[in-house]
Write a protein that holds these residues in place. Structure first.
Motif, PDB file in Angstrom:
ATOM      1  N   ILE A   1       0.854  -1.184   0.000  1.00  0.00           N
ATOM      2  CA  ILE A   1       0.000   0.000   0.000  1.00  0.00           C
ATOM      3  C   ILE A   1       0.892   1.236   0.000  1.00  0.00           C
ATOM      4  O   ILE A   1       1.848   1.313   0.769  1.00  0.00           O
ATOM      5  N   HIS A   2       0.595   2.159  -0.884  1.00  0.00           N
ATOM      6  CA  HIS A   2       1.338   3.418  -0.977  1.00  0.00           C
ATOM      7  C   HIS A   2       0.391   4.588  -0.810  1.00  0.00           C
ATOM      8  O   HIS A   2      -0.801   4.483  -1.110  1.00  0.00           O
ATOM      9  N   ARG A   3       0.949   5.697  -0.424  1.00  0.00           N
ATOM     10  CA  ARG A   3       0.214   6.944  -0.561  1.00  0.00           C
ATOM     11  C   ARG A   3       0.186   7.298  -2.051  1.00  0.00           C
ATOM     12  O   ARG A   3       1.085   6.928  -2.796  1.00  0.00           O
ATOM     13  N   GLN A   5       0.840   9.924  -3.529  1.00  0.00           N
ATOM     14  CA  GLN A   5       1.948  10.748  -4.021  1.00  0.00           C
ATOM     15  C   GLN A   5       3.305  10.070  -3.880  1.00  0.00           C
ATOM     16  O   GLN A   5       4.332  10.687  -4.158  1.00  0.00           O
ATOM     17  N   CYS A   6       3.335   8.807  -3.464  1.00  0.00           N
ATOM     18  CA  CYS A   6       4.608   8.118  -3.268  1.00  0.00           C
ATOM     19  C   CYS A   6       5.384   7.996  -4.578  1.00  0.00           C
ATOM     20  O   CYS A   6       4.823   7.649  -5.607  1.00  0.00           O
ATOM     21  N   LEU A   7       6.683   8.270  -4.503  1.00  0.00           N
ATOM     22  CA  LEU A   7       7.518   8.191  -5.703  1.00  0.00           C
ATOM     23  C   LEU A   7       7.599   6.775  -6.256  1.00  0.00           C
ATOM     24  O   LEU A   7       7.829   6.586  -7.443  1.00  0.00           O
ATOM     25  N   CYS A   8       7.423   5.781  -5.379  1.00  0.00           N
ATOM     26  CA  CYS A   8       7.507   4.394  -5.840  1.00  0.00           C
ATOM     27  C   CYS A   8       6.495   4.089  -6.941  1.00  0.00           C
ATOM     28  O   CYS A   8       6.725   3.230  -7.780  1.00  0.00           O
ATOM     29  N   ILE A   9       5.366   4.762  -6.907  1.00  0.00           N
ATOM     30  CA  ILE A   9       4.331   4.452  -7.898  1.00  0.00           C
ATOM     31  C   ILE A   9       4.075   5.612  -8.841  1.00  0.00           C
ATOM     32  O   ILE A   9       3.243   5.511  -9.728  1.00  0.00           O
ATOM     33  N   CYS A  50       2.526  -2.399   3.765  1.00  0.00           N
ATOM     34  CA  CYS A  50       2.588  -0.957   3.592  1.00  0.00           C
ATOM     35  C   CYS A  50       3.994  -0.565   3.170  1.00  0.00           C
ATOM     36  O   CYS A  50       4.975  -1.095   3.672  1.00  0.00           O
ATOM     37  N   CYS A  51       4.083   0.363   2.234  1.00  0.00           N
ATOM     38  CA  CYS A  51       5.367   0.853   1.744  1.00  0.00           C
ATOM     39  C   CYS A  51       6.176   1.466   2.894  1.00  0.00           C
ATOM     40  O   CYS A  51       5.640   2.210   3.715  1.00  0.00           O
ATOM     41  N   GLN A  52       7.449   1.121   2.944  1.00  0.00           N
ATOM     42  CA  GLN A  52       8.305   1.643   4.006  1.00  0.00           C
ATOM     43  C   GLN A  52       8.753   3.077   3.729  1.00  0.00           C
ATOM     44  O   GLN A  52       9.257   3.754   4.617  1.00  0.00           O
ATOM     45  N   LYS A  53       8.583   3.529   2.498  1.00  0.00           N
ATOM     46  CA  LYS A  53       9.023   4.890   2.163  1.00  0.00           C
ATOM     47  C   LYS A  53       7.950   5.933   2.435  1.00  0.00           C
ATOM     48  O   LYS A  53       8.235   7.008   2.925  1.00  0.00           O
ATOM     49  N   CYS A  54       6.695   5.600   2.097  1.00  0.00           N
ATOM     50  CA  CYS A  54       5.656   6.625   2.269  1.00  0.00           C
ATOM     51  C   CYS A  54       4.778   6.355   3.492  1.00  0.00           C
ATOM     52  O   CYS A  54       3.977   7.204   3.869  1.00  0.00           O
ATOM     53  N   ASN A  55       4.946   5.189   4.136  1.00  0.00           N
ATOM     54  CA  ASN A  55       4.238   4.873   5.378  1.00  0.00           C
ATOM     55  C   ASN A  55       2.762   5.248   5.378  1.00  0.00           C
ATOM     56  O   ASN A  55       2.334   6.083   6.170  1.00  0.00           O
TER      57      ASN A  55
HETATM   58 ZN   LIG Z   1       5.234   4.096  -1.200  1.00  0.00          ZN
END
Ligand SMILES: [Zn+2]
Length: 60
Positions: A1-3, A5-9, A50-55
């Protein structure tokens, strides 16, 4: 799961071929309520991470 606006997606890396975000085996679901999204996944018997970058599980 990402926010959303997360750069990952949202930022397309050079080594990601066409369709990297919207095709292939992962189903994408957008939601503005994390709780209902997780409930939905559970009802389908799916696990989530949950994505560890965008939490996305942390309230900001
Ligand atoms: Zn993310």
């Amino acid at each position: 799961i990402h926010r959303a606006q997360c750069l990952c997606i949202s930022s397309k890396a050079k080594n990601v071929p066409f369709g990297g975000f919207t095709q292939r085996s992962y189903k994408k679901i957008c939601c503005d309520q994390l709780d209902s999204l997780i409930d939905n996944l559970k009802s389908e018997g799916k696990k989530h991470k949950c994505c560890q970058k965008c939490n996305p599980d942390k309230i900001i």
